[in-house]
Design an enzyme around this catalytic site. Structure first.
Site, short mmCIF file in Angstrom:
data_model
loop_
_atom_site.label_atom_id
_atom_site.label_comp_id
_atom_site.label_asym_id
_atom_site.label_seq_id
_atom_site.Cartn_x
_atom_site.Cartn_y
_atom_site.Cartn_z
CB SER A 177 -77.25 -44.71 -3.40
OG SER A 177 -77.23 -45.52 -2.24
NE ARG A 239 -60.61 -50.13 0.76
CZ ARG A 239 -60.56 -49.17 1.68
NH1 ARG A 239 -60.40 -47.92 1.33
NH2 ARG A 239 -60.65 -49.47 2.97
CD GLU A 268 -54.17 -48.15 -2.29
OE1 GLU A 268 -53.84 -48.31 -1.10
OE2 GLU A 268 -55.22 -47.60 -2.62
CG HIS A 286 -55.32 -45.30 0.70
ND1 HIS A 286 -55.64 -46.62 0.48
CD2 HIS A 286 -56.36 -44.79 1.40
CE1 HIS A 286 -56.82 -46.90 1.03
NE2 HIS A 286 -57.28 -45.79 1.59
C1 DGY Z 1 -60.77 -46.52 5.14
O1 DGY Z 1 -60.93 -46.30 6.34
O2 DGY Z 1 -61.34 -47.44 4.57
C2 DGY Z 1 -59.86 -45.61 4.40
O3 DGY Z 1 -59.57 -46.06 3.14
C3 DGY Z 1 -58.60 -45.38 5.22
O4 DGY Z 1 -57.95 -44.27 4.68
#
Ligand code: DGY
Length: 332
Positions: A177, A239, A268, A286
């Site tokens: 991190s 992501r 996606e 997702h």
């Molecule tokens: C978010 O809240 O960023 C998530 O990807 C939704 O599922």
């Protein structure tokens, strides 16, 4: 009365809360995503926008809303769909929905982790195909987790929630991190901070929990995958573009890593063809935050964010953009 444009149907409690704060302009097509031209028309004259993670909220959209726009409330914790700088330069607050989806997302990450290490998808496909099978001493063996290291990339709320689950499964926790956790958190979670390259080389399971930023796009690329152990698994609930999907397919095909479990994808809802063909890949559409309770809580928090800004108070979850230098590869 302020105009609040929402880009999709929301749970009725959230709509009721928004109606206390202003005049709600429902989407002309509440059951689906709005096309760009529809979105540009819909936001015109809005003081507040409630957006989804797939709405591209850029300067053009903000200008289409007009000078009255004061707040953009994304119904998601991620806000890579929003040009935060463009909002800031126009004096528009941006808010997201952290916290309320932490457990749901961590649960799903762990579900994926178990699915890929214990070959659940593969086993289910086998049964559904009607293939012959029976218990044998060496039939469909997977990998155990106890005593293994999970490497968590991005140690925000979700990364830490995954760490808690990993500890319950007897795993060692390493994390990378930009912002090291406090000593108390490291102690509570038995977590040690590692440089990303060391974490990749060390971990049996690498689980991604960093936001998508210019610095984390393709953070897991071909060289990063090559650093991972050949018996290691990659889990992505962050992501899609954090992973170079083509490089991932090549690494899986070459046996550079043992498997991958993905809830998010680069383009996606498209899924890189090679991924679907591989038995050692688990795919989910997702679903990280996809529980009834969580989605209701996300919408409720977005509504609170809007109501707060429109009444002149700070929203409960204002996005504080932390500019990330390009080349910073720690994640999170
Ligand atoms: C978010 O809240 O960023 C998530 O990807 C939704 O599922």
């Amino acid at each position: 009365m302020p105009r609040i444009a929402i880009t999709r149907a929301l749970p009725s409690e959230a709509v009721a809360r928004l109606e206390q704060a202003g005049a709600v302009a429902s989407s002309p097509h509440p059951e689906r995503r709005l096309a760009r031209d529809e979105l540009l028309r819909h936001v015109a004259g809005a003081d507040a926008l409630v957006t989804m993670l797939y709405d591209t909220v850029d300067g053009e959209l903000m200008d289409a809303a007009g000078d009255g726009l004061r707040v953009i409330a994304n119904v998601a914790v991620g806000y890579d769909n929003i040009d935060v700088e463009a909002a800031r330069s126009r004096g528009i607050a941006v808010a997201n929905t952290p916290g309320v989806l932490t457990d749901a997302t961590a649960d799903l990450a762990f579900g994926l982790l178990l699915s890929v290490t214990r070959r659940l998808g593969e086993g289910e496909r086998l049964i559904r195909r009607g293939d012959a099978w029976r218990w044998e001493l060496d039939f469909m063996l997977g990998s155990g987790l106890q005593g293994q290291t999970i490497g968590i990339v991005g140690f925000g709320e979700i990364g830490r929630a995954v760490a808690r689950r990993a500890r319950a499964f007897g795993m060692e926790v390493a994390y990378s991190s930009r912002r090291p956790a406090s000593e108390a958190v490291e102690q509570e979670l038995g977590a040690r901070l590692l440089e990303l390259d060391h974490l990749l080389a060390d971990a049996k399971v690498v689980s991604l929990h960093c936001p998508l930023t210019p610095a984390t796009r393709h953070l897991i690329d071909a060289p990063a995958l090559a650093r991972m152990r050949p018996d290691a698994y990659l889990v992505n609930t962050a992501r899609g573009p954090v992973v170079d999907e083509q490089a991932l397919v090549r690494a899986l095909e070459a046996g550079e890593i043992a498997g991958a479990a993905l809830d998010v994808f680069e383009r996606e809802p498209e899924v890189e063809a090679g991924l679907s063909a591989l038995e050692n890949v688990v795919l989910a559409p997702h679903l990280g935050s996809a529980t009834h309770e969580t989605r209701a809580a996300m919408a409720a928090l977005a509504a609170e964010n809007v109501a707060a800004v429109l009444s002149g108070t700070p929203p409960p979850s204002l996005v504080e953009p932390a500019p990330v230098a390009r080349g910073d590869r720690a994640g999170d």
